[in-house]
Scaffold this motif. Sequence first.
Motif, short mmCIF file in Angstrom:
data_model
loop_
_atom_site.label_atom_id
_atom_site.label_comp_id
_atom_site.label_asym_id
_atom_site.label_seq_id
_atom_site.Cartn_x
_atom_site.Cartn_y
_atom_site.Cartn_z
N UNK A 134 0.84 -1.20 0.00
CA UNK A 134 0.00 0.00 0.00
C UNK A 134 0.88 1.25 0.00
N UNK A 135 1.92 1.24 0.83
CA UNK A 135 2.81 2.39 0.91
C UNK A 135 3.46 2.65 -0.45
N UNK A 136 3.85 1.57 -1.08
CA UNK A 136 4.52 1.68 -2.36
C UNK A 136 3.60 2.35 -3.38
N UNK A 137 2.34 1.94 -3.37
CA UNK A 137 1.40 2.55 -4.32
C UNK A 137 1.17 4.02 -3.97
N UNK A 138 0.91 4.27 -2.66
CA UNK A 138 0.58 5.64 -2.25
C UNK A 138 1.77 6.58 -2.34
N UNK A 139 2.98 6.05 -2.38
CA UNK A 139 4.13 6.94 -2.48
C UNK A 139 4.25 7.53 -3.88
N UNK A 140 3.48 6.97 -4.84
CA UNK A 140 3.40 7.53 -6.19
C UNK A 140 4.78 7.77 -6.79
N UNK A 141 5.66 6.79 -6.59
CA UNK A 141 7.03 6.88 -7.13
C UNK A 141 7.72 8.18 -6.70
N UNK A 142 7.51 8.55 -5.46
CA UNK A 142 8.13 9.77 -4.92
C UNK A 142 9.63 9.56 -4.78
#
Lengths: 467, 304
Positions: free
Chosen positions: A189-197
């Motif tokens: 979930x974090x990976x998705x929500x980080x939006x490739x930050x």
Amino acid sequence: MYKYTDTSITDNPKLDKIAKDLLQPVGLNIRFHIWMGLLTLGLMACLYAYWIQLNEGLIVTGLRDHVSWGMYLANFVFFVAASLIGMLISGILGLLGQEWIKPIARIAEIIAVAFAAVAGMVIVSDMGRPDRLPYVFMYGRIQSPILWDVTVVTTYMVISLLLWFIPMIPDMAIAKSRMDHCPKWLSFVYNILSLKWTHHPEQYKILFKATRILFILVVPTAFAIHTVTSWLFAVNPRAGWDSTIFGPYFLTGAFVAGSAGLIMAMYFFRNNYRLKAYITTEHFNKMGKLLFLTGLIYLYFNINEYIVPGYKLKTADAIHLKELLTGHFAPLFWSVQIGGLIIPLILLLFKRFRQPGILTIIAVFVFIASWFKRYLIVVPTMEHPYLPKQFLPQEWMLYQPTLIETAITIAPFILVLMIITVLSKLFPVVPIWEMAELGEQHEAHETHPIDESSLSDETDIKSHSDE
Amino acid sequence: MRWSLHLILPFLTFNFLQLNGQENWEVPEERQGRLSPFEFSDSIQQQGSIHYSVNCASCHGTPGQGNFERLDPLPVDPATAEFQENTDGEIFYKVSEGRGLMPSFKNVLSAQEIWEVVGYLRTYNADYVQEVRPTAELSAYGGTVELLMAHLTDQNKIQVVAKGTRHGETQPIEAAEVALRVKRYFGDLQLDETKFTNPQGIVEFDAPQELPGDESGHLELTAHLVNQEMFGITQVDTTLAVGQAFVPVSLTRDRAMWNVVQKAPIWLLLAYTLSVLIAWGIIFYILFQIKKIFDIGAELESKS
């Protein structure tokens, strides 16, 4: 206003410690499961009460022809009110450049999202035929404040959600590599929500721009949401509602309720999430002052709201005021005004009452009084219709909430607690990157007032973690 | 002396108004003994009950139930002995004239209708035996009386002609008092004062030009002879186009706050739509910005 290089955040020596502190409460531990289990049990009981109401109709409540808006509507107004704290903290104080709000801004947004999301459901509980809810959209009249209310509540909820999420994107990127103790799906979930930050300056630029625009947009939206809620009442010519200051009156009341709610949440997170280094006594001091300021304005509007009709004493107003001041609502009215507003205001003048513990106790009183204040706005007016009433049973005219109704009123609070719990347990409640960036700035300007207090608290937490 | 009377008079009046609930309501002697000109048959009483429920029940309640409105002075329940002690004439007088909070109904109900109410109220009195006005007294005139009404358009006057027929001979009735009333929403409105017929049996009233009538200006007019002892209940109802034409405009014809959504005020439609468009436009712009954050990250990722 901020100058970032690719590595300013990631190379910050403090980041590791801050990330460790702030990510440490995140994750679904046994206490989370027990707490959510209890909340679910409570919610089930309340849903059973709603099931009864759904089957038998609103007759199981104390609502009748005269008082058709009882606790449910008071609850709705309260929920909309409590959600406004997000705008006050992020929007108004944020735009004014108040740096101290940074650690508590996300908590305020969580409260805003939770209360705004549930407010809509509260209205459904007042409907005898909830299956007709789509009619609001199918046959809604643009002239009705009810339609405006539906529109602004939805809009405000979305903006609050964005204001909660967008400043959290960098945190997701920081956290995803540091969440060893968390389940795999959460990292996912974090990976998705980080939006490739990637902490790229261009990304920060967009992030600052987006949040700044939202800060500006959230102010009129939040003003609209509660002003429109007040218009649900104020567009009626009925005694107690027929007021031109109902919009600002509701708004300031909302800030009082929201500030109290935020203080309670701050106290909980500070102690349970071991965030004493981040949510400091200075934050409570400042929130105490904010509560005082909003409370003072609210007191001013209260005086206006009762003295002006009380001077003119139009017949209906006279009956209404008599009911409130000396009639059967008098005990509640004076408890709310004195216990929930005047005494807290006097106490908040002194610094020792703006310490975390005592301030939280004051906030609890203010919070509860805020709920009953809404009750006092909704019910007494409804008990006095303009049309002459004849030969009606007493229960038609005098409102007495039932047990089922009380359970259905409690349900939204449980839902709010569940949303807050989930959001605060799955994601850091204090912004990691903003704390790191604050620390960096403090090093540059040694004399920042927060610096001292946070330092003293930091020693506090060190000893705490040594234990 | 005179000024002291001015001082005292309001107090006397005031006391009278205050006490009128408790004090006896004196009915002039000549009216006390007046009797209904017709028998209180079932159908008459049925009519009376309709008039009662429309005009009286809101204050006096259902007779016998004691559910009258709690006013000061208290309205009397017509089924009580206290009320039934009144003679027919007294009830008729009190309903006609009214006093204090009790409105006068003489312009609301016709004499016929008031008698019907009296008849209905007597159904709550088992001991009541009706005394009908003797035929000889029904009309002292001793013949049939007829009223005619017409609109004299050239002079814009309403003319009422009274004619009597007795002993097979039809003659104009002179010096008969005529009242002209026009039907309004609540009760009737008396036009002008009562007037007396001339030797030709004719009396003329000014037409009430300013009164709104129906779409063609029609008004429902009633003329009756005031002296019932002399002429019995004599009246004529006519519809004349003497009022102002009034075409009611439907309140839902134009755009308004209270209308359906298709007829909402333009300014409101604009304000609402614009606000929603602006707010959600910005929200979608922000979502687009979030996508840009993602795109930058994706691009950097593909480079490295």
